[in-house]
Design a protein around this motif. Structure first.
Motif, mmCIF file in Angstrom:
data_model
loop_
_atom_site.group_PDB
_atom_site.id
_atom_site.type_symbol
_atom_site.label_atom_id
_atom_site.label_comp_id
_atom_site.label_asym_id
_atom_site.label_seq_id
_atom_site.Cartn_x
_atom_site.Cartn_y
_atom_site.Cartn_z
ATOM 1 N N ARG A 158 4.244 -14.263 -27.100
ATOM 2 C CA ARG A 158 5.161 -13.452 -27.919
ATOM 3 C C ARG A 158 5.246 -12.028 -27.400
ATOM 4 N NH1 ARG A 158 5.736 -14.328 -34.112
ATOM 5 N NH2 ARG A 158 6.437 -12.246 -33.642
ATOM 6 N N ARG A 159 4.105 -11.487 -27.009
ATOM 7 C CA ARG A 159 4.116 -10.104 -26.519
ATOM 8 C C ARG A 159 4.971 -9.958 -25.272
ATOM 9 N NH1 ARG A 159 -0.944 -10.072 -28.680
ATOM 10 N NH2 ARG A 159 -1.965 -10.869 -26.822
ATOM 11 N N MET A 160 5.032 -11.006 -24.475
ATOM 12 C CA MET A 160 5.866 -10.894 -23.269
ATOM 13 C C MET A 160 7.310 -11.359 -23.535
ATOM 14 S SD MET A 160 4.372 -13.806 -20.686
ATOM 15 C CE MET A 160 2.726 -13.156 -20.670
ATOM 16 N N GLY A 161 7.610 -11.616 -24.784
ATOM 17 C CA GLY A 161 8.994 -11.898 -25.143
ATOM 18 C C GLY A 161 9.459 -13.319 -24.871
ATOM 19 N N VAL A 162 8.531 -14.215 -24.626
ATOM 20 C CA VAL A 162 8.906 -15.606 -24.394
ATOM 21 C C VAL A 162 9.179 -16.286 -25.735
ATOM 22 C CG1 VAL A 162 8.109 -17.839 -23.518
ATOM 23 C CG2 VAL A 162 7.511 -15.737 -22.315
ATOM 24 N N GLU A 163 10.245 -17.061 -25.781
ATOM 25 C CA GLU A 163 10.570 -17.751 -27.024
ATOM 26 C C GLU A 163 9.725 -19.010 -27.127
ATOM 27 O OE1 GLU A 163 14.786 -18.021 -26.264
ATOM 28 O OE2 GLU A 163 15.132 -16.534 -27.847
ATOM 29 N N VAL A 164 8.827 -19.013 -28.121
ATOM 30 C CA VAL A 164 7.886 -20.116 -28.237
ATOM 31 C C VAL A 164 7.845 -20.619 -29.672
ATOM 32 C CG1 VAL A 164 6.017 -18.426 -28.462
ATOM 33 C CG2 VAL A 164 5.458 -20.800 -27.944
ATOM 34 N N LEU A 165 7.844 -21.935 -29.809
ATOM 35 C CA LEU A 165 7.693 -22.550 -31.125
ATOM 36 C C LEU A 165 6.281 -23.128 -31.197
ATOM 37 C CD1 LEU A 165 9.052 -23.396 -33.806
ATOM 38 C CD2 LEU A 165 9.645 -25.559 -32.701
ATOM 39 N N TYR A 166 5.480 -22.561 -32.078
ATOM 40 C CA TYR A 166 4.061 -22.928 -32.173
ATOM 41 C C TYR A 166 3.876 -23.916 -33.317
ATOM 42 C CZ TYR A 166 -0.905 -22.123 -33.415
ATOM 43 O OH TYR A 166 -2.235 -22.269 -33.749
ATOM 44 N N ASP A 167 3.551 -25.154 -32.978
ATOM 45 C CA ASP A 167 3.316 -26.162 -34.020
ATOM 46 C C ASP A 167 1.894 -26.024 -34.537
ATOM 47 O OD1 ASP A 167 3.224 -28.256 -35.754
ATOM 48 O OD2 ASP A 167 4.280 -29.657 -34.437
ATOM 49 N N ASP A 168 1.776 -25.218 -35.601
ATOM 50 C CA ASP A 168 0.465 -24.944 -36.189
ATOM 51 C C ASP A 168 0.241 -25.788 -37.436
ATOM 52 O OD1 ASP A 168 2.534 -23.672 -37.517
ATOM 53 O OD2 ASP A 168 1.311 -21.983 -38.164
ATOM 54 N N ARG A 169 1.073 -26.792 -37.637
ATOM 55 C CA ARG A 169 0.918 -27.617 -38.837
ATOM 56 C C ARG A 169 -0.356 -28.442 -38.769
ATOM 57 N NH1 ARG A 169 6.025 -31.235 -38.711
ATOM 58 N NH2 ARG A 169 5.259 -31.349 -36.571
ATOM 59 N N ASP A 170 -0.833 -28.797 -39.937
ATOM 60 C CA ASP A 170 -2.008 -29.656 -40.009
ATOM 61 C C ASP A 170 -1.535 -31.110 -39.980
ATOM 62 O OD1 ASP A 170 -4.521 -30.643 -40.323
ATOM 63 O OD2 ASP A 170 -4.607 -30.300 -42.485
ATOM 64 N N GLU A 171 -0.978 -31.469 -38.841
ATOM 65 C CA GLU A 171 -0.464 -32.823 -38.666
ATOM 66 C C GLU A 171 -1.295 -33.515 -37.600
ATOM 67 O OE1 GLU A 171 2.400 -34.563 -39.813
ATOM 68 O OE2 GLU A 171 2.534 -33.037 -41.376
ATOM 69 N N ARG A 172 -1.108 -34.791 -37.503
ATOM 70 C CA ARG A 172 -1.792 -35.526 -36.455
ATOM 71 C C ARG A 172 -1.113 -35.240 -35.118
ATOM 72 N NH1 ARG A 172 -5.174 -39.346 -38.096
ATOM 73 N NH2 ARG A 172 -4.879 -40.549 -36.197
#
Length: 443
Positions: free
Chosen positions: A370-384
RNA sequence: CGGGGCGUAGCUCAGCCCGGUAGAGCAUCAGCUUUGGGAGCUGAGGGUCGUUGGUUCGAAUCCAGCCGCCCCGACCA
């Protein structure tokens, strides 16, 4: 963006109404939801893709010298009566009456409106040439909308309109759009083939449809193999120069849709042609004084004479492109976005949310990206893990970084390229260094 | 606009033929067990059966109208 905070309703099962791959995937990947027949709401992920496509279209239009404006969606019937199209357009035009019983319509296109603007404001040959475009929602009340956004009733379209003094200048305006379209579709990660289209009563050869190749496309096309080897992005284009030679390079090979292809009359022997499938995503058209004459769009020439403007119009189906790109780029697991239009460049999967080591490494990586401006989707869900991987494949981000208990102990991150499935194991610093280059590459 | 099909839980569907007051799987919520490719167990919430009218003691089920959606064709960025 954290997946736990993001509005991304994905579907494991396929909605019954979706018949073709792109429609199925757009619903399943949470890009759109149908509001009514042929009309869609764009959810965050879909909206991001739409905006990215729009940005590329806009950049190439601007580069060619066209200027962006924004015309309304609602137009007055009176304007369309002047061109004679109010009665001709038929049931496809959505007609509306306002509170004063004035007849209005939801614009299916904008020739009348733009010609009216130009007629009112441009009076001298010195004000030409001009090419004005906008990116706006249109409505055509198709009898049978289908294929999701590929043939919706409401659709987002880029339409440009050129105004010139004579045919020679109009042809140059046409060529500029021709080249801009080649570049636009190439940047979108598509193989676009210009094909000569019917010009109706005006005649001439100045109308081309741009068909992108996709195995699941709706129309069959026949073309010479050489067309596939041409690279529009390698062109050094100077829009001020004569673009005839560039256009000629793309038009000297044979290419036709099924409707226009007559094997018996083909100028190219059958064994030189390949047959494939495609989707029309753009159409450019020179139509002379058809509207300018009726709407009074004329300027005073150098000798004081009155000159009716030569016009052309140039469309790109922006919302349709979302579906078309998916048709051209997907597999059984889901969408495979070209980097240029991907809603996020990177997906980050934390295989074991809640595990201290995994969480720490994932947060560190997420923060760094994020600090370097990259578009990232972080799957932090408590899923399997399986669910997260399946979702990532479905939404089709170009790169997926995986952090799991197996590698996290040693600080190892797995990087997967969605398109090829190729996996590489890297340390945190190496991933960040790689992402830095990625960011630069897509800027 | 011609032809056909379908509307039952958020999604995919069963129930309708043969009327007796609504179900499954997935999803959601709670708990436990799990954790590298869409897990398991227990429990819970969620449906005026598209809508209006008719037939009937009784309608998701039968009949009619209307609305919505989908498919084939004609039409189209």
């Amino acid at each position: 963006m954290r997946r736990t905070a993001y509005f991304l309703p994905t579907l494991k099962e396929t909605p019954a109404e979706a018949q073709i791959a792109s429609h199925r995937l757009m619903l399943r990947a949470g890009l759109v939801r149908q509001a009514s027949a042929g009309i869609y709401s764009w959810l965050p992920l879909g909206n991001r893709v739409l905006k990215r496509i729009e940005a590329i279209v806009r950049a190439e239009q601007d580069k060619s010298g066209a200027q962006e404006i924004l015309m309304p969606t609602i137009q007055s019937a009176e304007l369309w009566r002047r061109s004679g199209r109010y009665d001709d357009y038929g049931q496809e035009m959505l007609r509306i009456t306002d509170r004063h019983e004035r007849e209005m319509l939801y614009g299916p296109t904008n020739e009348e409106l733009i010609t009216d603007i130009v007629a009112a404001e441009i009076h001298s040959y010195k004000d030409l040439p001009k090419n004005l475009y906008h990116i706006q929602w249109k409505f055509r009340d198709e009898v049978r909308p289908r294929f999701g956004v590929m043939r919706g009733r409401e659709f987002l379209m880029k339409d440009a309109y050129s105004f010139d003094l004579d045919f020679r200048a109009a042809r140059h305006a046409y060529n500029k759009m021709f080249v801009a379209y080649l570049r636009t579709f190439a940047r979108l990660g598509l193989k676009a083939i210009p094909m000569q289209a019917a010009t109706g009563p005006i005649g001439g050869d100045l109308s081309h449809e741009f068909i992108i190749l996709a195995d699941t496309g709706e129309s069959h096309v026949h073309l010479e193999r050489e067309l596939l080897d041409l690279d529009a992005l390698a062109l050094e284009v100077d829009y001020a120069q004569d673009l005839g030679p560039v256009v000629e390079r793309w038009t000297r090979y044979y290419a036709a849709t099924d409707e226009k292809h007559a094997p018996a009359k083909s100028p190219v022997p059958a064994d030189k042609l390949i047959e494939t499938r495609g989707i029309e995503v753009g159409h450019i058209f020179y139509f002379g004084t058809k509207y300018s004459a009726k709407m009074g769009a004329a300027v005073t020439g150098p000798g004081g004479e009155r000159i009716t403007l030569e016009m052309g119009s140039y469309g790109i189906g922006v919302s349709r492109l979302v579906g078309a790109i998916i048709e051209a780029s997907h597999d059984d697991a889901g969408i495979i976005w070209p980097e240029s239009v991907a809603p996020f460049q990177i997906g980050l999967v934390n295989v074991k949310s809640g595990d201290a080591v995994c969480d720490a490494l994932a947060e560190q990586l997420y923060g760094g990206l994020r600090r370097m401006g990259v578009e990232v989707l972080y799957d932090d869900r408590d899923e399997r893990a399986g669910g997260k991987f399946a979702d990532m494949d479905l939404i089709g981000l170009p790169w997926v970084l995986t952090i799991g208990p197996r590698g996290a102990k040693t600080g190892t991150i797995e990087r997967k390229y969605r398109r090829s499935g190729e996996r590489t194991e890297l340390g945190l610093d190496a991933v960040l260094a790689w992402a830095q280059g990625l960011n630069g590459a897509c800027a």
